[in-house]
Design a protein around this motif. Structure first.
Motif, PDB file in Angstrom:
ATOM      1  N   THR A  75       1.803   7.046  -6.865  1.00 15.48           N
ATOM      2  CA  THR A  75       0.772   7.955  -7.364  1.00 15.48           C
ATOM      3  C   THR A  75       1.027   9.406  -6.980  1.00 15.48           C
ATOM      4  OG1 THR A  75      -0.639   7.588  -5.425  1.00 15.48           O
ATOM      5  CG2 THR A  75      -0.990   6.150  -7.352  1.00 15.48           C
ATOM      6  N   THR A  83      -5.425  12.100   0.922  1.00 20.00           N
ATOM      7  CA  THR A  83      -6.263  11.862  -0.250  1.00 20.00           C
ATOM      8  C   THR A  83      -6.247  10.383  -0.634  1.00 20.00           C
ATOM      9  OG1 THR A  83      -5.796  14.094  -1.019  1.00 20.00           O
ATOM     10  CG2 THR A  83      -6.680  12.551  -2.643  1.00 20.00           C
ATOM     11  N   PHE A  84      -5.062   9.779  -0.635  1.00 15.36           N
ATOM     12  CA  PHE A  84      -4.899   8.365  -0.999  1.00 15.36           C
ATOM     13  C   PHE A  84      -5.637   7.472   0.017  1.00 15.36           C
ATOM     14  CE2 PHE A  84      -2.697   4.301  -0.828  1.00 15.36           C
ATOM     15  CZ  PHE A  84      -2.646   3.943  -2.171  1.00 15.36           C
ATOM     16  N   ALA A  85      -5.516   7.797   1.298  1.00 13.75           N
ATOM     17  CA  ALA A  85      -6.127   6.971   2.342  1.00 13.75           C
ATOM     18  C   ALA A  85      -7.649   6.984   2.258  1.00 13.75           C
ATOM     19  CB  ALA A  85      -5.656   7.456   3.719  1.00 13.75           C
ATOM     20  N   ARG A  86      -8.211   8.096   1.784  1.00 10.04           N
ATOM     21  CA  ARG A  86      -9.669   8.198   1.659  1.00 10.04           C
ATOM     22  C   ARG A  86     -10.194   7.370   0.485  1.00 10.04           C
ATOM     23  NH1 ARG A  86      -9.906  14.087   1.241  1.00 10.04           N
ATOM     24  NH2 ARG A  86      -8.265  14.475   2.723  1.00 10.04           N
ATOM     25  N   GLY A  87      -9.250   7.047  -0.443  1.00  6.68           N
ATOM     26  CA  GLY A  87      -9.619   6.193  -1.571  1.00  6.68           C
ATOM     27  C   GLY A  87     -10.274   6.924  -2.652  1.00  6.68           C
ATOM     28  N   GLN A 100       2.162   1.798  -3.492  1.00  5.52           N
ATOM     29  CA  GLN A 100       1.101   2.351  -4.345  1.00  5.52           C
ATOM     30  C   GLN A 100       0.918   3.840  -4.083  1.00  5.52           C
ATOM     31  OE1 GLN A 100      -2.319  -0.123  -3.441  1.00  5.52           O
ATOM     32  NE2 GLN A 100      -2.374  -0.769  -5.579  1.00  5.52           N
ATOM     33  N   MET A 101       0.952   4.229  -2.817  1.00  2.93           N
ATOM     34  CA  MET A 101       0.764   5.627  -2.461  1.00  2.93           C
ATOM     35  C   MET A 101       1.902   6.477  -3.030  1.00  2.93           C
ATOM     36  SD  MET A 101       1.500   8.409  -0.241  1.00  2.93           S
ATOM     37  CE  MET A 101       2.416   7.805   1.147  1.00  2.93           C
ATOM     38  N   GLN A 155       0.832  -1.198   0.000  1.00  6.15           N
ATOM     39  CA  GLN A 155       0.000   0.000   0.000  1.00  6.15           C
ATOM     40  C   GLN A 155       0.870   1.252   0.000  1.00  6.15           C
ATOM     41  OE1 GLN A 155      -2.703   0.286   3.308  1.00  6.15           O
ATOM     42  NE2 GLN A 155      -4.015   1.725   2.236  1.00  6.15           N
TER      43      GLN A 155
END
Length: 112
Positions: A53, A108-112, A49-50, A46
């Motif tokens: 991006t 932002t990434f954690a919120r999906g 991936q973060m 994860q």
């Protein structure tokens, strides 16, 4: 713990093995495998991936056997000297701004 202290706790385990504008290779120090800070990074996939991006990052390749990773980036978006400043967790405006951008991207990434 402040963000700079957190950054220092993580980056003390890294060195820049090679850097040309647009491509930087990090090496993880062998002792880092037993560190508490890195032991908390249980979601490596994860995290990768973060990072991939994030604006300015073109590619991230991890080589677990060599304890290294290569980050290809856009030097127009991420100034090459910033890598050394981040790794040193310098108390300067550029590092603070970069940490703000990283934190915003992470949220932002954690919120999906």
């Amino acid at each position: 713990m402040t963000r700079l202290e957190q950054l220092r706790a993580l980056t003390r385990h890294l060195t820049i093995a090679h850097h040309i504008p647009g491509r930087v290779r990090f090496k993880l120090k062998l002792g880092a495998l037993a560190s508490q800070e890195l032991g908390q990074l249980s979601q490596v996939g994860q995290l990768k991936q973060m990072i991939e991006t994030m604006p300015g990052i073109r590619d991230l390749r991890v080589n677990p056997a060599a304890l290294s990773c290569v980050v290809e980036y856009d030097p127009a978006k991420i100034p090459p000297p910033l890598w050394e400043s981040l790794l040193g967790a310098e108390e300067c405006e550029q590092v603070t701004q970069a940490l703000d951008r990283i934190e915003h991207h992470y949220q932002t990434f954690a919120r999906g």
